[in-house]
Design an enzyme around this catalytic site. Structure first.
Site, PDB file in Angstrom:
ATOM      1  CG  MET A 180       0.222 -29.450 -17.019  1.00 28.91           C
ATOM      2  SD  MET A 180      -0.706 -29.043 -18.502  1.00 28.91           S
ATOM      3  CE  MET A 180      -1.540 -27.564 -18.004  1.00 28.91           C
ATOM      4  CG  ASN A 236       3.823 -21.015 -13.858  1.00 34.55           C
ATOM      5  OD1 ASN A 236       2.752 -20.433 -13.857  1.00 34.55           O
ATOM      6  ND2 ASN A 236       4.941 -20.362 -13.631  1.00 34.55           N
ATOM      7  CG  HIS A 255       0.139 -21.838  -8.034  1.00 30.84           C
ATOM      8  ND1 HIS A 255      -0.683 -22.617  -7.260  1.00 30.84           N
ATOM      9  CD2 HIS A 255      -0.300 -21.991  -9.312  1.00 30.84           C
ATOM     10  CE1 HIS A 255      -1.593 -23.188  -8.021  1.00 30.84           C
ATOM     11  NE2 HIS A 255      -1.377 -22.842  -9.273  1.00 30.84           N
ATOM     12  N   GLY A 297      -0.757 -23.423  -4.421  1.00 32.29           N
ATOM     13  CA  GLY A 297      -1.783 -24.454  -4.591  1.00 32.29           C
ATOM     14  C   GLY A 297      -1.158 -25.812  -4.878  1.00 32.29           C
ATOM     15  CG  HIS A 298       1.066 -26.600  -8.447  1.00 30.86           C
ATOM     16  ND1 HIS A 298       1.102 -25.352  -9.025  1.00 30.86           N
ATOM     17  CD2 HIS A 298       0.454 -27.409  -9.342  1.00 30.86           C
ATOM     18  CE1 HIS A 298       0.544 -25.408 -10.218  1.00 30.86           C
ATOM     19  NE2 HIS A 298       0.143 -26.632 -10.438  1.00 30.86           N
ATOM     20  CD  GLN A 315      -3.686 -31.189 -19.936  1.00 29.57           C
ATOM     21  OE1 GLN A 315      -3.108 -32.239 -19.660  1.00 29.57           O
ATOM     22  NE2 GLN A 315      -4.178 -30.404 -18.985  1.00 29.57           N
ATOM     23  CE  LYS A 364     -12.287 -31.931  -2.223  1.00 30.01           C
ATOM     24  NZ  LYS A 364     -13.210 -31.621  -1.109  1.00 30.01           N
ATOM     25  CG  LEU A 371      -3.302 -19.606  -4.879  1.00 27.52           C
ATOM     26  CD1 LEU A 371      -2.010 -20.012  -4.159  1.00 27.52           C
ATOM     27  CD2 LEU A 371      -3.312 -18.102  -5.124  1.00 27.52           C
ATOM     28  NE  ARG A 424      -4.812 -21.789 -18.942  1.00 25.90           N
ATOM     29  CZ  ARG A 424      -4.961 -23.116 -18.884  1.00 25.90           C
ATOM     30  NH1 ARG A 424      -5.557 -23.671 -17.855  1.00 25.90           N
ATOM     31  NH2 ARG A 424      -4.505 -23.885 -19.858  1.00 25.90           N
TER      32      ARG A 424
END
Ligand code: PAF
Length: 278
Positions: free
Chosen positions: A26, A28, A30, A32-33, A57, A144, A180, A183
């Site tokens: 989605m 934004n 960081h 983690g992506h 969602q 995960k 991360l 939000r």
């Protein structure tokens, strides 16, 4: 790297790419992506990333409107990590008409996150199926961090016999342990300082399980009161089986402890897997 906004242009671009791996997001983005992209890259000649904030969602009181939309910065980091195609459609492209056909996940959609976010997993499964049909990847990567989402989508692909391998990627954490998440940007400074406690209580629960504790309810209650004692409003801390997120029996070995809690007005989720020896 191609940035594509329409489904028709995406189909055309991907016609010459039979070897696709897909990372739905989605935006934004960081670190983690970016880890998801690193897991994806070596698996195919073409890495496709979608950026779409999916209204279906989000609950009526959730953060759909204020969810950060940062396409320019996202595209720059995707280019750096070697992504080939970015699909960034607007709402009319994905939902040109009201989406009256939906994917209704199993009862799994009503527990844990689903109990607090009614309709969430229906919205996730519906858009992911649609994105799969547009991209037609052979593999797709899911973090995960959203453990239940990964399980719901893994089951969807299996039950509908979609020819797509679902590959989970590990959660990336800040130095202080906070998972991360887009939000995290909503956290005030004091809340950001407090936020790593969520992972700390999960690690404590894991240590108790590793040490032989089997009173799952007690582990859950202790974790929730540790959070509540520091100003959190926990929605749940739950010890579950990794396979199906049901409560474990005494002989289950592959467990996961999942938690969701609010600090200030920000709701954070996290989890730790626990693999017990024989
Ligand atoms: O995990 C997310 O960012 C979203 O739920 C997903 C999988 C992109 C579907 O909108």
């Amino acid at each position: 790297m191609d940035i594509i906004h329409s489904a028709a242009a995406l189909r055309e671009r991907l016609q010459r790419e039979p070897d696709n791996v897909f990372v739905p997001t989605m935006g934004n983005l960081h670190e983690g992506h970016i880890e998801l992209m690193r897991v994806a890259k070596p698996r195919a000649a073409c890495t496709v990333v979608s950026i779409f904030v999916n209204r279906l969602q989000f609950g009526p009181k959730e953060d759909f409107e204020r969810y950060p939309r940062t396409l320019e910065a996202d595209a720059a980091s995707l280019e750096k990590v070697g992504v080939n195609v970015v699909f960034a459609p607007d709402e009319r492209e994905i939902y040109p008409e009201a989406q009256t056909f939906v994917v209704e996940p199993s009862d799994l959609q009503h527990i844990l996150e689903g109990a607090h976010r009614p309709g969430h997993f229906r919205g996730v499964a519906t858009v992911v199926l649609k994105l799969f049909n547009l991209v037609m990847p052979h593999s797709a990567i899911f973090g995960k961090k959203d453990y239940q989402q990964y399980i719901v989508l893994r089951d969807m692909v299996r039950q509908f016999a979609l020819p797509i391998e679902i590959i989970p990627a590990e959660t990336v954490r800040a130095e202080d342990g906070l998972a991360l998440s887009s939000r995290n940007a909503y956290l005030s400074e004091p809340a950001r300082r407090e936020a790593p406690r969520l992972y700390q209580v999960l690690r404590k629960a894991r240590a108790a399980l590793d040490g032989g504790a089997r009173d799952f309810q007690r582990i859950e209650l202790e974790a929730m009161s540790a959070l509540a004692g520091h100003g959190w409003k926990p929605d749940y801390v739950a010890v579950r089986r990794q396979a199906d997120l049901q409560p474990p029996g005494a002989d289950d070995r592959a467990l996961v402890v999942l938690a969701a809690a609010r600090i200030d007005s920000t709701r954070l989720i996290d989890n730790v897997e626990v693999n017990l020896g024989r």
